[in-house]
Design a protein around this motif. Sequence first.
Motif, PDB file in Angstrom:
ATOM      1  N   GLY A 160      31.686 108.185  21.541  1.00 27.36           N
ATOM      2  CA  GLY A 160      33.135 107.745  21.401  1.00 27.36           C
ATOM      3  C   GLY A 160      33.623 107.083  22.761  1.00 27.36           C
ATOM      4  N   GLN A 161      34.620 107.548  23.118  1.00 25.23           N
ATOM      5  CA  GLN A 161      35.223 106.953  24.496  1.00 25.23           C
ATOM      6  C   GLN A 161      34.583 107.289  25.780  1.00 25.23           C
ATOM      7  OE1 GLN A 161      38.312 104.610  24.202  1.00 25.23           O
ATOM      8  NE2 GLN A 161      37.290 104.721  22.190  1.00 25.23           N
ATOM      9  N   GLY A 162      33.532 107.939  25.405  1.00 29.03           N
ATOM     10  CA  GLY A 162      32.815 108.550  26.698  1.00 29.03           C
ATOM     11  C   GLY A 162      31.566 107.493  26.879  1.00 29.03           C
ATOM     12  N   ARG A 163      31.451 106.467  26.212  1.00 27.99           N
ATOM     13  CA  ARG A 163      30.338 105.815  26.056  1.00 27.99           C
ATOM     14  C   ARG A 163      30.517 104.303  26.380  1.00 27.99           C
ATOM     15  NH1 ARG A 163      26.351 105.956  20.917  1.00 27.99           N
ATOM     16  NH2 ARG A 163      25.062 104.179  21.245  1.00 27.99           N
ATOM     17  N   GLY A 164      29.913 104.020  27.780  1.00 28.08           N
ATOM     18  CA  GLY A 164      29.976 102.420  28.299  1.00 28.08           C
ATOM     19  C   GLY A 164      31.464 102.067  28.208  1.00 28.08           C
ATOM     20  N   ASN A 165      32.390 102.917  28.640  1.00 27.11           N
ATOM     21  CA  ASN A 165      34.000 102.346  28.583  1.00 27.11           C
ATOM     22  C   ASN A 165      34.491 101.959  29.761  1.00 27.11           C
ATOM     23  OD1 ASN A 165      36.779 102.758  28.662  1.00 27.11           O
ATOM     24  ND2 ASN A 165      36.481 104.321  27.254  1.00 27.11           N
ATOM     25  N   SER A 166      35.122 100.575  29.784  1.00 26.43           N
ATOM     26  CA  SER A 166      35.745 100.095  30.880  1.00 26.43           C
ATOM     27  C   SER A 166      36.875  99.484  30.119  1.00 26.43           C
ATOM     28  CB  SER A 166      35.018  99.143  31.534  1.00 26.43           C
ATOM     29  OG  SER A 166      35.572  98.405  32.704  1.00 26.43           O
ATOM     30  N   GLY A 167      37.478  98.516  30.679  1.00 25.56           N
ATOM     31  CA  GLY A 167      38.586  97.585  30.180  1.00 25.56           C
ATOM     32  C   GLY A 167      39.033  96.305  30.908  1.00 25.56           C
ATOM     33  N   VAL A 168      39.520  95.434  30.450  1.00 28.67           N
ATOM     34  CA  VAL A 168      40.118  94.484  30.937  1.00 28.67           C
ATOM     35  C   VAL A 168      41.626  94.564  30.709  1.00 28.67           C
ATOM     36  CG1 VAL A 168      40.373  91.866  31.149  1.00 28.67           C
ATOM     37  CG2 VAL A 168      38.132  92.704  30.432  1.00 28.67           C
ATOM     38  N   ILE A 215      45.218  93.095  31.434  1.00 37.10           N
ATOM     39  CA  ILE A 215      46.072  91.909  31.574  1.00 37.10           C
ATOM     40  C   ILE A 215      47.242  92.301  32.397  1.00 37.10           C
ATOM     41  CG2 ILE A 215      47.270  90.069  30.379  1.00 37.10           C
ATOM     42  CD1 ILE A 215      45.401  90.456  28.086  1.00 37.10           C
ATOM     43  N   GLN A 216      47.652  91.491  33.513  1.00 40.13           N
ATOM     44  CA  GLN A 216      48.658  91.914  34.155  1.00 40.13           C
ATOM     45  C   GLN A 216      48.607  93.509  34.751  1.00 40.13           C
ATOM     46  OE1 GLN A 216      52.279  90.463  32.585  1.00 40.13           O
ATOM     47  NE2 GLN A 216      51.873  88.480  33.236  1.00 40.13           N
ATOM     48  N   GLY A 217      47.487  93.965  34.518  1.00 37.83           N
ATOM     49  CA  GLY A 217      47.416  95.468  34.880  1.00 37.83           C
ATOM     50  C   GLY A 217      48.190  96.398  33.889  1.00 37.83           C
ATOM     51  N   LEU A 218      48.504  95.994  32.731  1.00 37.24           N
ATOM     52  CA  LEU A 218      49.347  96.657  31.768  1.00 37.24           C
ATOM     53  C   LEU A 218      48.675  96.780  30.448  1.00 37.24           C
ATOM     54  CD1 LEU A 218      52.791  95.138  32.771  1.00 37.24           C
ATOM     55  CD2 LEU A 218      51.866  97.364  33.456  1.00 37.24           C
ATOM     56  N   TYR A 219      48.074  95.647  30.013  1.00 36.58           N
ATOM     57  CA  TYR A 219      47.732  95.576  28.406  1.00 36.58           C
ATOM     58  C   TYR A 219      46.122  95.654  28.590  1.00 36.58           C
ATOM     59  CZ  TYR A 219      52.493  93.786  29.199  1.00 36.58           C
ATOM     60  OH  TYR A 219      53.714  93.444  29.684  1.00 36.58           O
ATOM     61  N   GLU A 220      45.757  96.638  27.864  1.00 33.29           N
ATOM     62  CA  GLU A 220      44.134  96.548  27.985  1.00 33.29           C
ATOM     63  C   GLU A 220      43.560  96.184  26.826  1.00 33.29           C
ATOM     64  OE1 GLU A 220      40.638  99.875  28.614  1.00 33.29           O
ATOM     65  OE2 GLU A 220      42.840 100.602  28.463  1.00 33.29           O
ATOM     66  N   ILE A 221      42.285  95.154  27.000  1.00 32.68           N
ATOM     67  CA  ILE A 221      41.393  94.692  26.123  1.00 32.68           C
ATOM     68  C   ILE A 221      40.260  95.801  26.124  1.00 32.68           C
ATOM     69  CG2 ILE A 221      40.171  92.989  24.990  1.00 32.68           C
ATOM     70  CD1 ILE A 221      43.082  92.611  24.660  1.00 32.68           C
ATOM     71  N   GLN A 222      40.085  96.582  25.132  1.00 35.92           N
ATOM     72  CA  GLN A 222      39.005  97.586  25.553  1.00 35.92           C
ATOM     73  C   GLN A 222      37.481  96.860  25.670  1.00 35.92           C
ATOM     74  OE1 GLN A 222      38.411 100.375  26.695  1.00 35.92           O
ATOM     75  NE2 GLN A 222      38.309 101.889  24.959  1.00 35.92           N
ATOM     76  N   VAL A 223      36.942  97.545  26.706  1.00 32.84           N
ATOM     77  CA  VAL A 223      35.477  97.225  26.710  1.00 32.84           C
ATOM     78  C   VAL A 223      34.689  98.574  26.331  1.00 32.84           C
ATOM     79  CG1 VAL A 223      33.732  97.094  28.469  1.00 32.84           C
ATOM     80  CG2 VAL A 223      35.578  95.677  28.587  1.00 32.84           C
ATOM     81  N   LEU A 224      33.876  98.715  25.541  1.00 35.04           N
ATOM     82  CA  LEU A 224      33.208  99.859  25.001  1.00 35.04           C
ATOM     83  C   LEU A 224      31.827  99.688  24.239  1.00 35.04           C
ATOM     84  CD1 LEU A 224      33.941 103.089  24.684  1.00 35.04           C
ATOM     85  CD2 LEU A 224      34.494 102.568  22.568  1.00 35.04           C
ATOM     86  N   ASP A 225      31.051 100.449  24.517  1.00 38.72           N
ATOM     87  CA  ASP A 225      29.710 100.313  23.541  1.00 38.72           C
ATOM     88  C   ASP A 225      29.726 100.817  22.397  1.00 38.72           C
ATOM     89  OD1 ASP A 225      27.350 100.070  22.931  1.00 38.72           O
ATOM     90  OD2 ASP A 225      26.371 102.297  23.474  1.00 38.72           O
ATOM     91  N   ASN A 226      30.084  99.927  21.383  1.00 42.53           N
ATOM     92  CA  ASN A 226      30.287  99.858  20.156  1.00 42.53           C
ATOM     93  C   ASN A 226      29.061 100.552  19.148  1.00 42.53           C
ATOM     94  OD1 ASN A 226      33.072  99.656  19.941  1.00 42.53           O
ATOM     95  ND2 ASN A 226      32.959  97.571  18.856  1.00 42.53           N
TER      96      ASN A 226
END
Length: 245
Positions: free
Chosen positions: A115-123, A125-136
């Motif tokens: 789930g969310q505990g697998r290869g999780n990070s994020g980009v 934007i402006q420190g406010l709006y996250e585009i998810q990084v995850l092992d899918n």
Amino acid sequence: MKIKSILFSISAISCFSLSAQTKFQPADTEFYEPKPRVVQAASQVAPSDAKVLFDGKNLAEWTSTKTKGEAAPWTVENGIFTVKPGSGDIQTKENFEDFQLHIEWKSPEVIKGEGQGRGNSGVLIQGLYEIQVLDNNDNPTYVNGQAGSLYKQRPPLVEVRSGSDGWHSYDIIFKAPRFNADKQLVGKGTVTVLHNGVLVQNNTQIEGTTEYIGLPKLKAQSTGPIQLQDHGDLVHYRNIWIRPL
């Protein structure tokens, strides 16, 4: 009511007649100034008008969010930098408003968790709006939290997998929300994302901050940094550049 309809019809017919009588030449609708700037593009390097945020050598363009003003503590090796779990997020020293951002990422070599505990990070934007990084890969989780999602707001249009080398790319086009002098919202922000060249967010409207718990919050902020998330996983990054628009 009938008189209004008759007058409207006469007006429409007159306009159509006038348009039909106007004879345009091709040159009448052509213009030559101002000319667009010339930008040199290449497949493996940043465009000539881009600001390089990571050149493979150091994190000079980044700073720690945990220890304000100090150097970004993540590890740099062989042209790649890697999240240092527990050290906190990092962000660009410079703030941006509207932009095109290119960033490449790769999940940890040793995959653990689910789930969310697998290869999780994020980009962020402006420190406010996250585009998810995850092992899918074969990793069930909520769809508005999988890779390519605008976190907790909009799932990706499709799920994109990495190539044989495990690397992913995001190309993000962002238009910041607009606020008036009284900090009232007058235009919502939008984001378009291509994941490995595939469209996953199509001019998606941003409702506010991407919260883990609760609904989006409105923050009257016109510019902000690019922030990368430390979620405790050894996610790798490389080849990052941005073009302010």
